[in-house]
Design a protein around this motif. Structure first.
Motif, PDB file in Angstrom:
ATOM      1  N   LEU A   1     -24.246   1.355  38.448  1.00 37.44           N
ATOM      2  CA  LEU A   1     -25.626   1.493  38.360  1.00 37.44           C
ATOM      3  C   LEU A   1     -26.158   3.015  38.699  1.00 37.44           C
TER       4      LEU A   1
ATOM      5  N   SER B   1     -27.718   5.837  36.682  1.00 34.38           N
ATOM      6  CA  SER B   1     -29.131   6.030  36.878  1.00 34.38           C
ATOM      7  C   SER B   1     -29.780   7.166  36.280  1.00 34.38           C
TER       8      SER B   1
ATOM      9  N   HIS C   1     -28.853  -0.540  32.828  1.00 32.95           N
ATOM     10  CA  HIS C   1     -29.426  -0.419  34.091  1.00 32.95           C
ATOM     11  C   HIS C   1     -30.138  -1.884  34.401  1.00 32.95           C
TER      12      HIS C   1
ATOM     13  N   GLY D   1     -28.501  -4.409  36.689  1.00 34.11           N
ATOM     14  CA  GLY D   1     -29.310  -4.662  37.780  1.00 34.11           C
ATOM     15  C   GLY D   1     -29.625  -6.042  38.388  1.00 34.11           C
TER      16      GLY D   1
END
Length: 171
Positions: free
Chosen positions: A25, A29, A49, A53
């Motif tokens: 991640l 990002s 993501h 996440g």
């Protein structure tokens, strides 16, 4: 397989799973282009993501439960019971050039506990950003970014402490 055996298997994989997903991640990002909401035109990286996440957040919660089970929370969060003497002992030792050792309720354990808190804050703010009303979403996005940057700093410190821990095996 019993529930206890299943939990023990999951428990053993939580740390490496959270580590790998967190690194994925963090490293991807900068390719995420989400503002207020995840749109129907979201890219692969946006979807990775958000849903990566979400998975990491669930694992982070499980990891926090693992850390807190059986009173282990007292090792990582001794300040909650005002048991700060080992922490101050390690800090005084650092000022005299002595490196702290693993275990107990000292500096290294407190840093690891703060990492758990930061990971949960990244997960909570990410979830809040996702479900927030579009008028509040950018505020939650900013909080998410602040906590994510703090967690990245923790990862660096955690890696350095892991290298320090290797010293304990050779002394």
């Amino acid at each position: 397989m019993t529930t206890k055996q299943l939990w023990q298997r999951v428990e053993a994989m939580l740390h490496p799973a959270v580590l790998l997903l967190s690194l994925l991640l963090v490293c991807t990002s900068s390719w995420v282009l989400i503002g207020r909401q995840l749109t129907s035109r979201a890219s692969f990286w946006d979807l990775l993501h958000v849903y990566g996440g979400l998975l990491t957040g669930i694992l982070a919660l499980m990891f926090a439960v693992k850390v807190c089970i059986g009173g282990q929370w007292r090792q990582f969060f001794p300040w909650l019971t005002l048991d700060v003497k080992p922490l101050f002992t390690d800090i005084r030792g650092l000022l005299r050039g002595q490196l702290p050792h693993y275990g107990g309720k000292g500096l290294i354990s407190v840093i690891e506990g703060l990492g758990v808190i930061l990971l949960l804050l990244v997960a909570v703010t990410g979830a809040a950003w996702y479900i927030a009303d579009p008028s509040n979403a950018l505020t939650w996005r900013n909080y998410h970014i602040i906590f994510a940057h703090s967690f990245i700093g923790f990862i660096v410190v955690h890696c350095l402490l892991a290298l320090l821990h290797l010293r304990d095996f050779f002394s």
